[in-house]
Design a protein around this motif. Structure first.
Motif, PDB file in Angstrom:
ATOM      1  N   LYS A   1       0.962  -1.264  -0.089  1.00 55.02           N
ATOM      2  CA  LYS A   1       0.119  -0.063   0.155  1.00 55.02           C
ATOM      3  C   LYS A   1       0.919   1.158  -0.016  1.00 55.02           C
ATOM      4  O   LYS A   1       0.630   2.328   0.528  1.00 55.02           O
ATOM      5  CB  LYS A   1      -1.049  -0.064   1.211  1.00 55.02           C
ATOM      6  N   ILE A   2       2.045   1.355  -0.818  1.00 55.04           N
ATOM      7  CA  ILE A   2       2.779   2.288  -0.965  1.00 55.04           C
ATOM      8  C   ILE A   2       2.543   2.790  -2.320  1.00 55.04           C
ATOM      9  O   ILE A   2       2.678   1.849  -3.243  1.00 55.04           O
ATOM     10  CB  ILE A   2       4.433   1.981  -0.824  1.00 55.04           C
ATOM     11  N   GLU A   3       2.492   4.335  -2.412  1.00 58.10           N
ATOM     12  CA  GLU A   3       2.353   4.794  -4.014  1.00 58.10           C
ATOM     13  C   GLU A   3       3.657   4.211  -4.644  1.00 58.10           C
ATOM     14  O   GLU A   3       4.678   4.794  -4.143  1.00 58.10           O
ATOM     15  CB  GLU A   3       2.037   6.249  -3.509  1.00 58.10           C
ATOM     16  N   TRP A   4       3.536   4.145  -5.866  1.00 63.02           N
ATOM     17  CA  TRP A   4       4.586   3.982  -6.685  1.00 63.02           C
ATOM     18  C   TRP A   4       4.369   4.694  -8.044  1.00 63.02           C
ATOM     19  O   TRP A   4       3.149   4.854  -8.522  1.00 63.02           O
ATOM     20  CB  TRP A   4       4.711   2.544  -6.982  1.00 63.02           C
ATOM     21  N   ALA A   5       5.343   5.296  -8.532  1.00 64.69           N
ATOM     22  CA  ALA A   5       5.376   6.028  -9.742  1.00 64.69           C
ATOM     23  C   ALA A   5       6.698   5.762 -10.742  1.00 64.69           C
ATOM     24  O   ALA A   5       7.618   5.810  -9.985  1.00 64.69           O
ATOM     25  CB  ALA A   5       4.869   7.424  -9.704  1.00 64.69           C
ATOM     26  N   LEU A   6       6.256   5.605 -12.055  1.00 62.47           N
ATOM     27  CA  LEU A   6       7.472   5.814 -13.027  1.00 62.47           C
ATOM     28  C   LEU A   6       7.767   6.877 -13.277  1.00 62.47           C
ATOM     29  O   LEU A   6       6.774   7.748 -14.014  1.00 62.47           O
ATOM     30  CB  LEU A   6       7.240   4.643 -14.088  1.00 62.47           C
ATOM     31  N   ILE A   7       8.771   7.517 -13.184  1.00 67.74           N
ATOM     32  CA  ILE A   7       9.379   9.009 -13.792  1.00 67.74           C
ATOM     33  C   ILE A   7       9.971   8.899 -14.773  1.00 67.74           C
ATOM     34  O   ILE A   7      11.143   8.311 -14.769  1.00 67.74           O
ATOM     35  CB  ILE A   7       9.847   9.650 -12.645  1.00 67.74           C
ATOM     36  N   THR A   8       9.614   9.661 -15.990  1.00 66.13           N
ATOM     37  CA  THR A   8      10.602   9.690 -17.216  1.00 66.13           C
ATOM     38  C   THR A   8      10.932  11.209 -17.250  1.00 66.13           C
ATOM     39  O   THR A   8      10.437  11.902 -16.505  1.00 66.13           O
ATOM     40  CB  THR A   8       9.974   9.068 -18.383  1.00 66.13           C
ATOM     41  N   GLU A   9      11.535  11.482 -18.145  1.00 64.52           N
ATOM     42  CA  GLU A   9      12.062  12.917 -18.691  1.00 64.52           C
ATOM     43  C   GLU A   9      10.595  13.561 -19.149  1.00 64.52           C
ATOM     44  O   GLU A   9      10.773  15.020 -18.816  1.00 64.52           O
ATOM     45  CB  GLU A   9      13.059  12.896 -19.694  1.00 64.52           C
ATOM     46  N   ARG A  10       9.552  12.951 -19.278  1.00 59.85           N
ATOM     47  CA  ARG A  10       8.276  13.651 -19.547  1.00 59.85           C
ATOM     48  C   ARG A  10       7.678  14.412 -18.302  1.00 59.85           C
ATOM     49  O   ARG A  10       7.021  15.214 -18.402  1.00 59.85           O
ATOM     50  CB  ARG A  10       7.513  12.771 -20.160  1.00 59.85           C
ATOM     51  N   GLN A  11       8.076  13.770 -17.029  1.00 52.41           N
ATOM     52  CA  GLN A  11       7.288  14.148 -15.953  1.00 52.41           C
ATOM     53  C   GLN A  11       8.401  15.106 -15.070  1.00 52.41           C
ATOM     54  O   GLN A  11       7.905  15.714 -14.113  1.00 52.41           O
ATOM     55  CB  GLN A  11       7.307  13.058 -14.954  1.00 52.41           C
ATOM     56  N   ILE A  12       9.683  15.677 -15.640  1.00 54.94           N
ATOM     57  CA  ILE A  12      10.574  16.423 -15.218  1.00 54.94           C
ATOM     58  C   ILE A  12      10.577  17.748 -15.613  1.00 54.94           C
ATOM     59  O   ILE A  12      10.573  17.885 -16.856  1.00 54.94           O
ATOM     60  CB  ILE A  12      12.011  15.922 -15.338  1.00 54.94           C
TER      61      ILE A  12
END
Length: 161
Positions: free
Chosen positions: A91-102
């Motif tokens: 129950k831990i939030e997880w996200a994939l971060i790419t250059e598009r989110q920066i």
């Protein structure tokens, strides 16, 4: 993240333990678990960043995997699926971060400020005493960051930059 007031702790390359858990998830998903290329034994997976974040009166964790979008091969995505499921189970939030989110303007500004904070011309005491004023000026202004900091330099009689 180190400049965010909500982030209490940043752990990089956080291990996904116990190993049995990621092995089970991989088997459940029908994905080959990562192994050591030399001895072929399963390796302990890691996530790029585990943040401890303060939200109002509570503390929560947020996991981030950081990958360039051009490196998202089928195999990388499979490993990310294991990682995502690992954190979902906890129950831990997880996200994939790419250059598009920066936000690269923000990154450059933070780098610029970070370098200025390590300026040998000013003592830590001097920097700490100016920090609150600078923060307030940035928050209250619609001007570009460079202009706000230049005005603060002038206001406090500091050399430009």
């Amino acid at each position: 993240m180190e400049w965010s007031e909500q982030v209490i702790d940043i752990r990089e390359q956080f291990p996904l333990l116990p190993l049995d858990k990621t092995l089970y998830i991989a088997q459940k998903l029908g994905i080959k678990h990562p192994t050591d290329p030399k001895n072929k034994l399963p390796i302990i997976m890691t996530t790029d960043m585990l943040l401890t974040v303060k939200q109002e009166e509570s503390i929560k964790f947020i996991a981030h995997s950081i990958k360039p979008s051009n490196k998202l091969t089928k195999r990388v995505v499979e490993k990310l699926q294991i990682e995502k499921e690992f954190f979902k189970d906890q129950k831990i939030e997880w996200a994939l971060i790419t250059e598009r989110q920066i936000n690269y303007n923000l990154v450059r500004n933070v780098e610029w400020l970070h370098n200025a904070k390590n300026n040998d011309k000013l003592s830590n005491h001097h920097i700490n005493s100016l920090e609150d004023n600078l923060y307030c000026a940035i928050q209250q202004s619609e001007k570009p960051l460079a202009k706000v900091t230049r005005e603060q330099d002038e206001l406090f009689g500091l050399p430009s930059g």
